[in-house]
Structures are given as C-alpha cells and as structure tokens.
Design an enzyme around this catalytic site. Sequence first.
Site, PDB file in Angstrom:
ATOM      1  CG  HIS A 184       5.574   2.562   4.736  1.00 10.15           C
ATOM      2  ND1 HIS A 184       6.231   2.331   4.666  1.00 10.15           N
ATOM      3  CD2 HIS A 184       5.133   4.180   4.599  1.00 10.15           C
ATOM      4  CE1 HIS A 184       7.158   3.001   5.451  1.00 10.15           C
ATOM      5  NE2 HIS A 184       6.868   4.753   6.014  1.00 10.15           N
ATOM      6  CB  CYS A 185       4.421  -1.214   0.093  1.00 10.27           C
ATOM      7  SG  CYS A 185       4.247  -1.374   1.239  1.00 10.27           S
ATOM      8  CB  ILE A 186       3.907   2.864  -3.461  1.00 10.52           C
ATOM      9  CG1 ILE A 186       3.008   3.598  -2.968  1.00 10.52           C
ATOM     10  CG2 ILE A 186       3.291   1.383  -3.867  1.00 10.52           C
ATOM     11  CD1 ILE A 186       2.090   4.334  -4.154  1.00 10.52           C
ATOM     12  CG  ASN A 206      -2.443   0.313   0.679  1.00  8.33           C
ATOM     13  OD1 ASN A 206      -2.633   1.879  -0.079  1.00  8.33           O
ATOM     14  ND2 ASN A 206      -2.910  -0.794   0.454  1.00  8.33           N
TER      15      ASN A 206
END
Length: 373
Positions: free
Chosen positions: A355-357, A353
């Site tokens: 934070h991951c991108i 989500n």
Amino acid sequence: MTHTLAGTPAADGFRMPAEFEPHAGSWMLWPERPDNWREAARPAQLAFLQVAAAIAQFEPVTVGVSTAHYTAARALLPERVRVVEMAHDDSWMRDVGPTCVVNGRGAVRGVDWRFNAWGGLAGGLYFPWDQDDLVARKVLDIERLERYRAPLVNEGGAIHVDGQGTALVTEECLLNANRNPHLERSEVERQLRDYLGVSHIIWLGKGVFNDETDGHIDNLACFVRPGEVCLTWTDRRRDPQHAISLDAWERLHEARDARGRRLKVRRLPMPGPLTLHAREATGLVAREGTRARAAGERLAASYVNFYIANGGIVMPLLDARTDRAAAQRLKRLFPARRVVGVPGREILLGGGNIHCITQQVPSGTRTRSPSAT
Ligand code: KQY
C-alpha cells in the site's frame, strides 16, 4: 502546466473516494537508494516489479524512475507498465504522490500535501526530501489534473476514507509534533475536512509497533467497504502490538461513521513477529541523516498493507506460516475481487509495504475543468 487551485476540495464540492471505488490507474516509484534498500536496491526492485506486474493485471500502472535507473527499469518492467522519468528521494508513492478527489460530475483533482520525510529534521527518515515533495505535482501534471497545494504536512499512508464522509487516522501520526507542531487536533481535523471532503474523523491511537512512519493508519487498519474495517491483530498478549490493536478495536467499536453507522471490525492476524536478519542489515550502506537499521530489530509487518485494485487485491506475502490464512481472510472480505499475493519482505525491509508504494488515481469522466489554464 497543471493549474493550482486557490480554494479547498470541500468548498469546491470534491471528496476523496475510497480505494475500493473504481480507478483510472495506479502510480509507483522505482527504489534505488542504497541506505534504505539493501544490495543497491536490486532485491527491492525485483519486488516492486512483481507488485507493478500484479496490479497491471487489473488497471494501468505508471512507474516514475530516476534518470540514472531509467534504462534498466524500462528493460525490467513489463511492456504494459508505463515508465516515466521522474526524480525522487525514495520510492513511497502513497506518501509523496497526490491524494485524488472527485466531484459528482466526474471531475478529478489532486491534493498535494507538504512532505517532510515522516518527521523533518526532528525524527524524519532522511534529508533532503525536496525531490519527493515535487512528485505529487509532477504526477498531476502528467495526468493533467488540477492541483490543491495543502498547507498540512501529511502523507497518503496516514489517511484512509470510506468515500462516504468518514476518515480514519491515528493520533500517533497526525498529532505528532514532528508533522504540524503548531496545530491543535481541532485544526488538523478542519484541514482533513477541507482537503478530503469528509465530515467525520475517527481517531485511533498508535499505529503498528515500531512503524517508522510514526504509526501510519495504512499499516494498522483500512475500510473494506463503508461500515466495515479490517484491523491488524495478534492474540499474543505479551506482544506490544496486542495492546495497540486492542485499543484500536475498542475505539472502532465505540465509533460511528459519518452516516451514524456502527462499524463491523474484522481482525486480520498479523505475520511473525518478524525481525531484521543480520545478513539483511549488512546489505545497507550507512549514510548520515538516514535512519540506521540494526539486526534483530522488529519489522512493522502487517497484511493490512494491501492494495485494492479494480477487481483485485494485491497483498504482501510475509510469513509462510500465516500467508495462506491471511489470503483466505482477504478473499472472504473481498468476495468480488481476485486476491494476488506478492513477496513483500524486501519492501518491508525498507519500512513499508504494497500500500505504501502505490497510489491510485480514481476514475473520472473528465480530467480538467474547462476553465483550467
Ligand atoms: O509506510 C509508508 N507509507 C512509508 C514508509 C517509509 C519508510 C522509509 N524508509
């Protein structure tokens, strides 16, 4: 070319700042692979666009885009978002971008971890990943930041810090045999101390149920401020996430941080449970070597996967039944920041989500040491 440093951040007096410390800006990558993003990644691109626009309200954003997608992405993204051509295998800047470290004199440097697509040939999510493994170096070059090439296979989503000497990680990920099989826990800890400039590591057990990263911490828990942690939570006892979050809650309550403080643990109720719909699964193009997805499979949905920007929180909207309560909880946790919700389901379908991108570059007063070549 960015100078590659021989030592370690800790030995040179550097530490990873917490995400809630000031940023110079944020980086993202543009999604395109049709085996991970349905319908040729168009719905995901619209979601990434909204994330970039939301973060750009608070700090400068740069998006790396492949040659093939450069023109279309540039036309779609807001003008104030910088777009640079950059090859990559997928679009998880948190994991393939640099982990930046700072020193007390305002210098910023970057750690470039070894990347193996969350597990290499033994459970990794795709092959090859050689372009992903070059992304951190390219970002540091563009930012004119010196680089440490760490020996550890690691990802930015596998680590959180409080900026005051404490790191938060999971055993499921950092002790996984598909990352650094030759390293004992004590050696992983030594490398985290060396490359993050921390003195104390808090180990949680498993990450969010069915998280294909092998339990990244950034989907499970994060620091809100020093001494305070936000943890994804469900009261549904029959949900496999319940035991995972309860174990994390107990460990956090037992833990002390690097300064000897007990932690305040704030529960952030999770959405769902959410599953992959048949029409979403059919929009993917199967490819050998890429993890397949089946209709009905549980999605690793968590509101903890938000991004802390300068003055803002950019959170995923995942479930109309729970979004409002999650946003209110985040407003209480971050009273000095504006909480902005962005539809997160399309990003979730790709395995992560907001934070991951994203990956922040901390503020510094100068970017290169005078001795850098
Ligand atoms: O959650 C992340 N940090 C990355 C997710 C990768 C998913 C790849 N399909």
